[in-house]
Design an enzyme around this catalytic site. Structure first.
Site, PDB file in Angstrom:
ATOM      1  N   ARG A   1       0.855  -1.193   0.000  1.00 15.27           N
ATOM      2  CA  ARG A   1       0.000   0.000   0.000  1.00 15.27           C
ATOM      3  C   ARG A   1       0.889   1.241   0.000  1.00 15.27           C
ATOM      4  O   ARG A   1       1.691   1.451   0.907  1.00 15.27           O
ATOM      5  CB  ARG A   1      -0.946   0.042   1.201  1.00 15.27           C
TER       6      ARG A   1
ATOM      7  N   ASP B   1      -4.642   3.316  14.267  1.00 10.87           N
ATOM      8  CA  ASP B   1      -3.792   3.842  13.214  1.00 10.87           C
ATOM      9  C   ASP B   1      -4.273   5.237  12.866  1.00 10.87           C
ATOM     10  O   ASP B   1      -5.117   5.804  13.569  1.00 10.87           O
ATOM     11  CB  ASP B   1      -3.740   2.907  12.005  1.00 10.87           C
TER      12      ASP B   1
END
Length: 535
Positions: A168, A449
């Protein structure tokens, strides 16, 4: 003595200069490719970001998102994506995490189909970490990666049959300030993509896999078309057939859910799946509708996937993907295992409920962030799939056409003082960790996160802006928030201990949170502010 090997290369300037230590990643050949990518594509990104601002101004004025009238022909016509490689047809369970050496080995060895190495939401992009991450992935793909714990001497190496690796990259809004082009920081997305592709595509293809990527934060099909051009250009540069590069796009912004068909269409030679990026999607709901007082979300823990607006988004993603031959992947579970047996049972029960909802809705697979959750999550999808590799046959014909009203439906639930104070403590601790180089942090039993922290700080901003009344009757104002912040910092200091608090970056994090939540304008991303503080 560190030897400086170069300051500039072609049109690129490196800050600080490249040393021998970095030259294995920043090779002349790799930087030639990065220079080609940046020269051709970087100048288009500002106009894409400006288009986001123009659209957001429209929403801020009182209008609501909707399906696009000028692309109805794409939605209404019959077409499918090019196809899905064999090693991406079974994605029943994926694990994600930052590209740290031990993490990569454990994740690739886990009982999962895919490991997504993340340079985005679970990653703090310090320059050293960016380069180490690329180096670690190169070693993993070459089969030479190992890690030794210097405390206990335990050594970690790859198993014979590791999971499939995906990468990613950073979103279009994020820069890489350590490389300049014409005096401007280059796009982090192009750096992450270009370096990973250049160093690894030959080995990946030779191993029967390929250069596979996750694309985050897209807001519409024009951004997807930009990425499509990047992929075609790259394949032509390396004499590869079109469609060699394969991508999964995260549908994690509210505007993007109205353009899923269009995103699939613009990337149809390269795309294989869409992912339900639930946490960023909730954040985007707040951000996109921030000026709409009738659509203010309740406490973060109340906003679950069974809420009408999230359920509609989830079902529409599946039906859209499967109609086009693409896979639909479920979202991240924020739960983490507990050492307390009773609490851990509760965690696994919640995990099973969450994954059962996804499997029964028709998803082809799902995400976890912790190896301790793998077996429970995988068992759910093993049972749902039976002898199938995926659920592409689930078309959800029973659903009525999902409307914009359903996707934008207000969310019921209380806004509480306890919820707001919890948001303060979580966000301060997350920002402190991110500023210290850690983008993925266990806090109060959840894996936080950037996306989950964004929900917490954006909720506070929106509650203040609209002076929301909390469940106890108190009004959410800037003055009240600052008083709570002061009190929670005291509580956090007592919780962590004076030494940990003093030696950390907690005051800096609190200052950053205060600025983000009391500003007249809701900042697009907290990581943009934090990046200025990173080395």
């Amino acid at each position: 003595m560190v030897v400086q090997t170069q300051y500039t290369f072609k049109g690129l300037m490196f800050v600080p200069p490249v040393t021998v230590r970095e030259s294995d990643v920043l090779t002349a050949e790799a930087m030639t490719f990065i220079d080609a990518l940046v020269t051709r594509f970087a100048d288009h990104i500002p106009s894409l970001l400006e288009a986001r601002d123009v659209r957001q101004a429209y929403f801020d004025s009182g209008e609501l998102p909707d399906f696009l009238s000028d692309t109805s022909n794409i939605r209404d016509s019959d077409w499918t994506i090019l196809g899905i490689p064999s090693d991406l047809q079974d994605r029943r369970l994926e694990i994600t995490g930052p590209p740290k050496r031990k993490m990569i080995i454990n994740a690739l060895n886990a009982n999962v189909k895919i490991f997504m190495a993340d340079f985005e939401d679970s990653f703090s992009p310090e320059w050293k970490s960016v380069l180490d991450g690329q180096r670690n992935l190169m070693d993993a793909i070459n089969g030479t990666i190992s890690y030794k714990n210097l405390t206990n001497g335990k050594k970690y190496t790859l198993n014979d049959d590791p999971a499939v690796l995906m990468c990613r990259v950073r979103g279009l809004h994020l820069k890489e300030k350590h490389i300049l082009y014409n005096g401007k920081a280059i796009p982090g997305a192009l750096f992450d993509f270009g370096v990973y592709f250049f160093h690894n595509h030959k080995t990946l293809l030779a191993n029967g896999s390929g250069p596979y990527f996750y694309l985050p934060k897209l807001q519409g099909h024009k951004e997807a078309a930009w990425w499509s051009d990047v992929f075609y250009f790259t394949e032509d540069q390396f004499n590869l057939p079109h469609g060699t590069i394969k991508v999964t796009v995260l549908i994690e912004t509210l505007p993007a859910v109205f353009e899923m068909d269009e995103i699939l269409f613009k990337l149809k030679d390269h795309i294989v799946a869409l992912n339900c990026g639930r946490w960023d999607y909730i954040f985007s709901y707040i951000k996109t509708l921030k000026n709409h007082p009738d659509r203010i979300l309740p406490d973060r823990e109340v906003v679950t996937m069974d809420k009408p607006f999230l359920n509609a988004y989830s079902r529409l993603l599946i039906s859209t993907c499967h109609r086009r031959g693409a896979m639909a992947l479920g979202g991240m579970t924020a739960f983490i295992p507990s050492k307390d047996p009773e609490k851990n049972t509760q965690v696994l029960d919640k995990l099973q409920t969450d994954k059962l909802l996804e499997a029964n809705t028709g998803y082809d697979g799902t995400w976890v962030a912790h190896p301790g959750l793998v077996n429970t999550a995988k068992a759910v999808f093993d049972a749902a799939l039976g002898d199938r590799k995926n659920q592409l046959d689930v078309m959800r014909e029973q659903d009525s056409p999902i409307t914009a009203n359903e996707l934008l439906a207000p969310c019921e639930g209380d806004r509480t003082e306890d919820g707001m104070r919890h948001n303060i403590r979580v966000t301060v601790q997350y920002i402190e960790a991110w500023l210290s180089g850690n983008g993925c942090v266990p806090i109060y039993g959840l894996m936080e996160d950037a996306a989950t922290a964004e929900i917490a700080r954006a909720s506070i901003w929106q509650w203040i802006r609209h002076e929301q009344s909390l469940s106890n009757g108190k009004k959410m104002t800037t003055h009240f928030f600052r008083a709570c912040l002061t009190e929670e910092m005291g509580a956090l200091k007592a919780e962590l201990g004076n030494d940990v608090f003093k030696n950390g970056k907690y005051q800096q994090a609190a200052s950053m949170l205060e600025q983000l939540t009391t500003s007249n304008v809701l900042a697009d991303f907290l990581t943009l502010s934090g990046y200025e503080w990173l080395d």
